[in-house]
Design an enzyme around this catalytic site. Structure first.
Site, PDB file in Angstrom:
ATOM      1  N   ASP A 376       0.802  -1.219   0.000  1.00  0.00           N
ATOM      2  CA  ASP A 376       0.000   0.000   0.000  1.00  0.00           C
ATOM      3  C   ASP A 376       0.837   1.273   0.000  1.00  0.00           C
ATOM      4  OD1 ASP A 376       0.942  -0.367   2.559  1.00  0.00           O
ATOM      5  OD2 ASP A 376      -0.811   0.540   3.510  1.00  0.00           O
ATOM      6  N   LYS A 377       2.059   1.226   0.507  1.00  0.00           N
ATOM      7  CA  LYS A 377       2.893   2.424   0.544  1.00  0.00           C
ATOM      8  C   LYS A 377       4.345   2.017   0.665  1.00  0.00           C
ATOM      9  CE  LYS A 377       0.849   3.835   4.354  1.00  0.00           C
ATOM     10  NZ  LYS A 377       0.269   2.626   4.978  1.00  0.00           N
ATOM     11  N   THR A 378       5.216   2.910   0.253  1.00  0.00           N
ATOM     12  CA  THR A 378       6.646   2.613   0.302  1.00  0.00           C
ATOM     13  C   THR A 378       7.129   2.492   1.743  1.00  0.00           C
ATOM     14  OG1 THR A 378       6.933   3.845  -1.738  1.00  0.00           O
ATOM     15  CG2 THR A 378       8.915   3.364  -0.487  1.00  0.00           C
TER      16      THR A 378
END
Length: 486
Positions: A376-378
């Site tokens: 979902d996100k780095t």
């Protein structure tokens, strides 16, 4: 909430370890469910059984004959010594499997415990009868080695589960013991977290953990949610925002209205999810237990057929009984009882070392079929530690001077990005100046006077709001690369 107790229950429900009443000594410190005591108990049983197995092998006629040592190790009464040693291994070392057999038979779900318990019981009973005069050959050595292999397999599996359950321990530790509850006049009173109720107002000072799920009614701060959500960067929170129990407050004081407590809280639900994940069983474990159940039926059926066939062929009862016992003892596979615990141990241990919480073991096994993984996100893939990777100079200062002034400002901040800037300056051996009139810009950055200059370290959005142009290709490239720009 007792994470150790939950884990011990999981081990019991798996059908692969003995009931909780079986574990002695320290096990009762936690109502019979101390997982560490269970591990120590299995280790102690294995060590004792393994030590006794050495003389059992040395005194077994079949082993002595195979090694050509019939006369060397023989002495008057050696059969009774062999019987005594094997009985200790059967009763002490085999007790977890015997009680497991009783439980599985009572539940009408024969599995690995039934197969092991049946094999060692038949081996001990028949070998004891041989010791007391029945014609035949004793299987004490087979009994001892089988108990040893099964004990070490279960010990290894339980150790791996205990290692992985450290995630539960860490999650439970996120909750503070006490909270600052505010009365109607706004005065703070320290009370146990367990005494908090929905609707109470609590004060969370800078650096403290949130005691229960609540909504901010006053104050602004950056909140560290990394242990709960994996978000590596503190999140700005203000009035009306919700914060979960266990989150770490940043530099600003917060007043919360409690919305959820106890089992209803976000942290408790996470703990329950992890507990259920540890309770889940893989396809390999289920397959092994089903195979053990069918092997139990097969052993009984083939043993009965063997006895009937030899009797029908004219053999006397003792010879037919010896062959029936041989078939039933060798039906219990050592490898099956050891392979599955080792697979669980290795996979669980490797996952825990890599920071993976396996929610479903069956899904974990099917992961080999994955073609792509989407995150979902780095930030969730990082170690949660910030560092300075690039410096884009838009004015007249050089990189070292820019970094030196920024680090001088950030020395007064506890923000992780501030710490990264200071560390980068120290690594370059830069002489850091002192900052004056430091002001924290919640959720945006900080500003102060450094060597007579007004220095601001803030997000591009805040800089743009102040009327400065930050539309630069280098800055845009850094942002597109997933890096935090300030």
């Amino acid at each position: 909430m007792n994470a150790r107790a939950d884990t011990a229950d999981d081990a019991e429900r798996s059908g692969r370890t003995a009931p909780d009443h079986e574990y002695d000594d320290d096990a009762h410190d936690h109502g019979g469910h101390d997982h560490e005591a269970m591990i120590r108990d299995f280790r102690r049983r294995f060590v004792v059984s393994a030590v006794l197995t050495v003389p059992i092998l040395a005194l077994s006629p079949l082993i002595r004959a195979a090694l050509g040592l019939e006369d060397v190790l023989a002495f008057p009464g050696d059969g009774w010594v062999l019987f005594g040693l094997a009985t200790v291994v059967f009763v002490y070392g085999g007790r977890p499997f015997l009680t497991g057999l009783v439980d599985e038979v009572r539940d009408r779900q024969p599995g690995m415990m039934t197969l092991i318990g049946l094999a060692i019981t038949i081996a001990w009973a028949y070998s004891s009868a041989v010791t007391f005069g029945l014609e035949g050959k004793a299987f004490f050595w087979e009994l001892a080695t089988l108990v040893d292999v099964m004990l070490i397999g279960h010990w290894v599996e339980m150790r791996s589960v205990a290692g992985a359950s450290g995630a539960l321990e860490e999650l439970v530790k996120l909750l503070p013991d006490r909270a600052h509850r505010l009365d109607d006049e706004g005065d703070a009173e320290d009370v146990p977290v367990a005494d908090l109720a929905v609707g109470d107002r609590v004060l969370v000072r800078p650096g403290e953990r949130v005691p229960a799920d609540g909504t901010i009614t006053d104050g602004e701060s950056s909140v560290d949610l990394s242990m709960l959500t994996g978000e590596s960067k503190p999140v700005a929170k203000g009035e009306g925002d919700e914060v979960p129990a266990g989150a770490v407050n940043g530099s600003g004081g917060l007043t919360l209205r409690i919305e959820k407590t106890g089992e209803d809280s976000y942290l408790s639900q996470v703990v329950e999810m992890v507990r259920q994940a540890q309770q889940s069983r893989s396809q390999s474990q289920d397959l092994a237990d089903r195979a053990a159940g069918w092997l139990t039926y097969t052993a009984l059926a083939v043993g009965a057929v063997t006895l009937a066939a030899w009797l029908a062929a004219g053999a006397d009862f003792q010879a037919a009984l010896a062959r029936m016992v041989t078939v039933m003892v060798i039906t219990c596979p050592h490898a099956l009882g050891l392979a599955v615990p080792l697979v669980v141990a290795v996979s669980t241990s490797l996952g825990a070392q890599s920071g993976l919480l396996i929610r479903n073991r069956s899904a974990f096994e099917r992961a080999r079929e994955l073609d792509a993984v989407i995150f979902d996100k780095t930030g969730t893939l990082t170690e949660g530690r910030f560092g300075v990777t690039d410096t884009a100079v838009l004015g007249e200062l050089d990189e070292d001077e820019l970094l030196r002034l920024a680090a001088g400002l950030e020395r007064g901040s506890e923000h992780p990005i501030a710490a990264a800037i200071v560390t980068a300056a120290e690594e370059r051996d830069l002489d850091l100046p002192n900052a004056e009139d430091f002001q924290n810009l919640e959720g945006r950055g900080a500003e102060a006077t450094v060597e007579g200059r007004r220095v601001v370290v803030a997000s591009p959005g805040h800089v743009a709001e102040q009327g400065f142009d930050v539309d630069d290709e280098r800055v845009a490239a850094l942002r597109e690369g997933g890096k935090t720009v300030c």
